[in-house]
Write a protein that holds these residues in place. Structure first.
Motif, PDB file in Angstrom:
ATOM      1  N   UNK A  73       0.848  -1.197   0.000  1.00 38.78           N
ATOM      2  CA  UNK A  73       0.000   0.000   0.000  1.00 38.78           C
ATOM      3  C   UNK A  73       0.889   1.253   0.000  1.00 38.78           C
ATOM      4  N   UNK A  74       2.025   1.173   0.692  1.00 41.91           N
ATOM      5  CA  UNK A  74       2.988   2.274   0.661  1.00 41.91           C
ATOM      6  C   UNK A  74       3.491   2.517  -0.756  1.00 41.91           C
ATOM      7  N   UNK A  75       3.807   1.430  -1.470  1.00 40.84           N
ATOM      8  CA  UNK A  75       4.235   1.553  -2.873  1.00 40.84           C
ATOM      9  C   UNK A  75       3.116   2.162  -3.720  1.00 40.84           C
ATOM     10  N   UNK A  76       1.897   1.710  -3.430  1.00 38.13           N
ATOM     11  CA  UNK A  76       0.737   2.164  -4.207  1.00 38.13           C
ATOM     12  C   UNK A  76       0.569   3.684  -4.099  1.00 38.13           C
ATOM     13  N   UNK A  77       0.828   4.222  -2.904  1.00 36.41           N
ATOM     14  CA  UNK A  77       0.707   5.670  -2.690  1.00 36.41           C
ATOM     15  C   UNK A  77       1.623   6.422  -3.661  1.00 36.41           C
ATOM     16  N   UNK A  78       2.873   5.958  -3.763  1.00 33.97           N
ATOM     17  CA  UNK A  78       3.834   6.610  -4.666  1.00 33.97           C
ATOM     18  C   UNK A  78       3.406   6.476  -6.121  1.00 33.97           C
ATOM     19  N   UNK A  79       2.984   5.259  -6.503  1.00 36.27           N
ATOM     20  CA  UNK A  79       2.600   5.023  -7.903  1.00 36.27           C
ATOM     21  C   UNK A  79       1.389   5.867  -8.292  1.00 36.27           C
ATOM     22  N   UNK A  80       0.386   5.918  -7.402  1.00 40.96           N
ATOM     23  CA  UNK A  80      -0.832   6.680  -7.708  1.00 40.96           C
ATOM     24  C   UNK A  80      -0.523   8.176  -7.766  1.00 40.96           C
TER      25      UNK A  80
ATOM     26  N   UNK B  44      -0.645   1.244 -16.018  1.00 38.36           N
ATOM     27  CA  UNK B  44       0.313   0.576 -16.915  1.00 38.36           C
ATOM     28  C   UNK B  44       1.673   1.267 -16.963  1.00 38.36           C
ATOM     29  N   UNK B  45       2.716   0.454 -16.934  1.00 39.74           N
ATOM     30  CA  UNK B  45       4.078   0.986 -17.087  1.00 39.74           C
ATOM     31  C   UNK B  45       4.860   0.016 -17.961  1.00 39.74           C
ATOM     32  N   UNK B  46       6.001   0.468 -18.484  1.00 39.85           N
ATOM     33  CA  UNK B  46       6.880  -0.385 -19.276  1.00 39.85           C
ATOM     34  C   UNK B  46       6.160  -1.084 -20.416  1.00 39.85           C
ATOM     35  N   UNK B  47       6.390  -2.380 -20.526  1.00 35.81           N
ATOM     36  CA  UNK B  47       5.825  -3.163 -21.635  1.00 35.81           C
ATOM     37  C   UNK B  47       4.294  -3.159 -21.595  1.00 35.81           C
ATOM     38  N   UNK B  48       3.722  -2.958 -20.403  1.00 38.53           N
ATOM     39  CA  UNK B  48       2.249  -2.964 -20.272  1.00 38.53           C
ATOM     40  C   UNK B  48       1.612  -1.712 -20.883  1.00 38.53           C
ATOM     41  N   UNK B  49       2.431  -0.731 -21.276  1.00 32.60           N
ATOM     42  CA  UNK B  49       1.896   0.426 -22.000  1.00 32.60           C
ATOM     43  C   UNK B  49       1.699   0.053 -23.475  1.00 32.60           C
ATOM     44  N   UNK B  99       3.504  -6.352 -14.887  1.00 34.71           N
ATOM     45  CA  UNK B  99       2.091  -6.308 -14.486  1.00 34.71           C
ATOM     46  C   UNK B  99       1.974  -5.970 -13.008  1.00 34.71           C
ATOM     47  N   UNK B 100       2.886  -6.513 -12.214  1.00 39.72           N
ATOM     48  CA  UNK B 100       2.873  -6.205 -10.779  1.00 39.72           C
ATOM     49  C   UNK B 100       3.216  -4.720 -10.562  1.00 39.72           C
ATOM     50  N   UNK B 101       4.271  -4.257 -11.245  1.00 39.12           N
ATOM     51  CA  UNK B 101       4.634  -2.830 -11.156  1.00 39.12           C
ATOM     52  C   UNK B 101       3.444  -1.974 -11.572  1.00 39.12           C
ATOM     53  N   UNK B 102       2.724  -2.431 -12.611  1.00 37.61           N
ATOM     54  CA  UNK B 102       1.607  -1.656 -13.157  1.00 37.61           C
ATOM     55  C   UNK B 102       0.364  -1.729 -12.274  1.00 37.61           C
TER      56      UNK B 102
END
Lengths: 147, 293
Positions: A73-80, B44-49, B99-102
């Motif tokens: 969830x911490x990672x998700x905050x940064x990504x969002x 989406x990021x990387x290849x998932x774009x 996919x996990x990163x995305x």
């Protein structure tokens, strides 16, 4: 001399060539899997955030019950925040921005997890140093109600 | 000359077997774990774009991924068509980890994918020279691992400069965050007790902290030297393992995507155990080698 130089070059390529290719990949593609410059803990800013959920009685819901972790969830905050182009950190996010980020986080969290709770609050608990002692600040980011 | 060459090849074969079995088993475990998470790839990021990764990790796509990865793992274990097998594993790994990163979980598991690409390079480049191939598929894997540590060290210098170790007093905020992550996951309150004990210890032991951080920065910056010699890589790997144990103890963080491939590739503990066992029994490590020649 030329032969020695050629041998040295061959040794360099076979010993470090793969690593060099990865570095070139990082320069070209930046933070795109599988490339990364692995910037984890590359600086120690005067803030850190963690997040938690509560139910309608304001009891903490363990993230394990949503099949996720506090770290995810911490990672998700940064990504969002990146996705919404909202600069984050140092408690600079406004209330509206926090709500925006929180709503999106809840959407992503609930998209891949079945909701067992009727009502959920998402809080951010932040830590910072002031006058050589650690303080914390908790803010409600958003609330979600199942209809 | 041929006798020595043959002994070297047998030794490298044994080392390779003990490297690839745990590596592929662990990779497959993580791969299946990610697929079981029901990610929808919302960011989406990387290849998932470019490719719709959501279609590849659910429904028919999920079935294809499981069958293809299982087949590739078997082929990898059997050393079958390795040029293509390693490339295939790399491709699947990139799709699933991206996919996990995305899905907002930036685990930075690039090392896991890149190891297979590095091994593929060994097969494509040195396929015609048996001794070179058997050496390079291990050595290229080591390079794939150590470059991550090197870049991590460079990031610290770029972002904080040489003062990174002395700025470390504020690491306590990261320690608190990390222990709270665990607390909010399981609600185990002993996590919080431990967190405040460690914060107090670090606050009172600033000099020790600076030495530890300076030590880990030095290890990271010189990590590429481990690619020069395999025996040296093993000792370097043990030093890096100690660093990971320290990070785990003080920060409750285990960087699986770094530490696990590093242990399998650089320390190769199963090979090391067999080697030490043979030494203990005063058996030559590869007795069959000479008989078979």
């Amino acid at each position: 001399m030329g032969n020695r130089y050629k041998k040295f070059l061959e040794w360099g390529i076979s010993t470090f060539g793969v690593a060099l290719l990865y570095i070139i990949g990082v320069l070209l593609f930046n933070e795109t899997h599988p490339f990364s410059r692995f910037p984890m803990y590359s600086n120690f800013p005067n803030w850190s955030y963690s997040f938690y959920l509560t139910d309608e009685a304001n009891e903490i819901i363990p993230f394990s019950s949503l099949e996720t972790t506090g770290s995810s969830v911490g990672h998700l905050y940064g990504s969002v925040s990146d996705e919404l182009n909202i600069p984050y950190g140092s408690f600079r996010e406004s209330e509206e921005e926090l709500q925006q980020i929180g709503d999106r986080m809840m959407f992503v969290l609930l998209e891949s997890n079945e909701l067992k709770y009727k009502y959920i609050n998402l809080y951010r608990k932040g830590f910072y140093y002031q006058n050589d002692s650690i303080h914390d600040l908790t803010v409600l980011m958003t609330s979600y109600e199942r209809h | 000359m041929n006798v020595i060459k043959n002994i070297r090849i047998r030794g490298l074969d044994k080392e390779w077997i003990f490297l690839k079995i745990p590596l592929i088993c662990f990779w497959f475990g993580i791969f299946r774990h990610i697929l079981s998470k029901n990610y929808k790839v919302p960011i989406p990021s990387g290849i998932c774009k470019i490719v719709n990764c959501a279609n590849l990790i659910e429904g028919h796509g999920l079935f294809f991924m499981i069958v293809a990865s299982s087949l590739l793992c078997i082929m990898y274990l059997l050393d079958f068509k390795m040029k293509w097998t390693t490339l295939g594993l790399f491709s699947l790994s990139v799709i699933v980890f991206t996919s996990e990163d995305s899905s907002g979980i930036l685990n930075r598991s690039g090392t896991f994918s890149f190891i297979f690409l590095a091994q593929s390079f060994a097969y494509w480049i040195n396929g015609s020279n048996l001794l070179k191939l058997k050496y390079s598929r291990i050595q290229y894997s080591i390079q794939a691992v150590v470059v991550g540590y090197f870049l991590s060290g460079c990031s610290k210098l770029l972002d904080s400069g040489l003062s990174w170790p002395s700025d470390g007093s504020r690491i306590t905020l990261q320690v608190l965050k990390s222990f709270y992550y665990h607390y909010y996951t399981t609600l185990d309150s002993t996590e919080l007790v431990k967190a405040y004990e460690i914060v107090q210890f670090l606050t009172e032991s600033q000099n020790i902290l600076v030495v530890l951080l300076a030590g880990s920065l030095t290890l990271e910056l010189f990590a590429l030297t481990a690619a020069v010699n395999k025996s040296y890589a093993r000792f370097y790997g043990i030093a890096l393992l100690l660093m990971h144990i320290g990070i785990y103890y003080f920060m409750d963080i285990l960087i699986v995507s770094f530490a696990v491939p590093m242990v399998f590739v650089m320390i190769n503990p199963f090979y090391l155990a067999v080697f030490l066992y043979d030494k203990m029994l005063k058996k030559p490590t590869f007795p069959h080698t000479l008989k078979s020649m």
